[in-house]
Enzyme design. Sequence first.
Site: not given
Ligand code: CMX
Length: 472
Positions: A280, A310, A365, A411
Amino acid sequence: MPQSSLHDLATSRATMAVSLLLGRVVSRRSYVPAIHRGYASSLKDVLQNKMVKKQKEVKEFRAAHGDTKVGEVTVNMMYGGMRGIKGLVTETSVLDPEEGIRFRGYSIPECQKLLPKAPGGNEPLPEGLFWLLITGDIPTDEQVAEVSKEWASRAALPQHVVQLLNNFPSTLHPMSQFASAIAAMQSESKFAKAYSEGAPKTDYWEHTFEDTMDLIAKLPPLAAAIYCNLYRDGKIGTLSADKDWSANFATMLGYDNPQFTELMRLYLTIHSDHEGGNVSAHACHLVGSALSDPYLSFAASMCGLAGPLHGLANQEVLVWLEQSMEVLGENYTNEQLKEYVWNTLNSGRVVPGYGHAVLRKTDPRYTCQQEFAFKHLPNDPMFKLVAELYKIVPDILLEHGKAANPWPNVDAHSGVLLRYYGMTEMSYYTVLFGVSRALGVLSSLVWDRALGLPLERPKSMSTEGLKKLVKA
Ligand code: CMX
């Protein structure tokens, strides 16, 4: 609670025409401090003083170190969402992977302690956080009261935006309504007007600042209109010139519990900013770099926040928690809860509210919302579920072996608090996140224009070109 129709809030076309005319006059003259203009905006004066110093500092720094290398870019970084590439300058906040966010150098607990509070309140006022983000200073109570008043005075929505909101189908997601209505408010942009009239580049920050103040002021009634149209009778509560921004927002949404207002103050403070690289913030900066006005830039920011990885994750978390309650009931065992989490992962989904692109520890947070819950709703079954998940999810994610960060983010907690006070409409949660996010990304946008940051245009490559480059 007194209610007024949405139409009462809308400014008439005639009033709008006058204010636009005044805007034109202001944009043509050079900046005159508030004290001589006879209306309250000491924030703008403080800001201008800061800008002069910062512009000099940045100019000298670039002259001395413009060619100094600050990092390297690997092939994985290019395919991997540019993680870790140092490629942006954002003044408002810095995110440390271990410690979490610092707003202008202040941690969340420090902000909770130092920022002004409402009379009788314990949580920081977002107005104060905005002042801190945009100037770098902790404001006084009087300065914050001045911002509250100024935002209340700028809150009227243009009639065509009210009509637009009233005509959206109830099937349109609140975030789509929010982003569309923000883009439609572009008709009010003082920046766009000044630009079309040939305003000099040195004045861009001022028009961006004016749009920022207008836009932040208008977000609560706009967001409240979406909520009341979708989930209530379409009438929103009355805004008062004497109330702070969060209290007015709570009233317009139809909530009169003082604890909910306190929650809003905390919520709108902590969701505001998370340095410059998140979707964002980056979207607002990127679109703004084309000199698209603050309304368009912020609308783009909100389209990014609406993604489930996000900001929409706060909605996803509640959906997921409610599903678990449905499946397990309230008397679940630890083993059943673990199985529920594993089922989520084994079905190829993420555990919402856990993980982060930068953070490697529990999000502060999350922690401050947990403290709020311990204080105000210690026995809420949904809060207990969130607390239980905190005990088991990190270990499961570690065992699963994918997520770089197994800890909860912002979140994971917010929805439970909102639900406790009666806001059960989870598809609305990201709109609240968005109202708060305006404070950070628009502060940064003002600084982008003050520092004269140019059009953003990084170099992209094809796989073929990249292979040649690295001699693969
Ligand atoms: N549950 C399951 N798998 C997860 C995970 C979770 N909470 N967090 C990361 N992973 C997985 C990723 O999907 C990725 O899998 P692939 O290799 O198969 O693609 C792997 O672990 C590596 O990802 P990462 O390097 O740890 O995380 P990213 O930096 O790529 O992504 C985020 C970060 C937040 C998108 C990810 O942790 C996620 O999807 N979390 C759940 C959604 C969430 O809570 N989002 C809110 C974030 C805060 C915000 O912006 O508001």
